[in-house]
Design a protein around this motif. Structure first.
Motif: not given
Length: 169
Positions: A79-83
């Motif tokens: 999720x952090x990578x997408x963000x």
């Protein structure tokens, strides 16, 4: 048509996350592949959707062009990578579409980074471990790098990965 494909890497938490973009205008749409996938799994869909907006497809850590680390995969990190890609590309907000593993990643992004997500599309993603058939769970639990790698190398996903991965082994 959508025109030229532009690609690059977004530095996110020690990983350079690969992205490729086509089209322009409108709210950007960010697409995330399923497990063992690359941006190629979407085939012509990004180009079709890019007729009237910018469409960005990414490859999560350990997938395709994006290198692997020794850290375990977690939904939160995905999720952090997408963000991180949304921020790196300077989007105030984006629409997110994720399939399977990518569905879990975009869902975590929406939970953890609500301010970055305008619309969310989750396709065929697991909702909880206990929802899988027992036989599927047993199969997942028996997978190791030693048993899975030889099988994946022979599959279309494995061939696509080997063509673009920084370290196919």
């Amino acid at each position: 048509m959508a025109g030229e494909v532009v690609s690059g890497y977004a530095p996110v938490d020690g990983v350079d996350v690969y992205w490729e973009s086509r089209g322009s205008g409108g709210t950007p749409l960010l697409m995330v592949h399923g497990g063992y996938g690359t941006t190629a799994v979407f085939e012509s869909v990004p180009e079709l959707l890019a007729r009237d907006r910018q469409v960005v497809a990414i490859e999560l850590e350990g997938h395709g062009h994006t290198g692997n680390t020794d850290r375990p995969f977690t939904w939160e990190r995905f999720g952090d990578q997408v963000a991180g890609v949304v921020r790196h590309l300077g989007f105030g907000q984006a629409d997110l579409l994720g399939w399977s593993l990518g569905g879990g990643a975009v869902l975590r992004c929406a939970i953890q980074h609500q301010d970055l997500v305008r619309k969310l599309v989750v396709v065929s993603a697991p909702c909880r471990r206990s929802a899988w058939f027992p036989e599927v769970l047993a199969g997942f639990d028996s997978m190791t790098a030693a048993t899975l790698a030889p099988l994946l190398r022979q599959s279309p996903l494995g061939v696509a990965y080997a063509e673009v991965a920084p370290d196919p082994d």
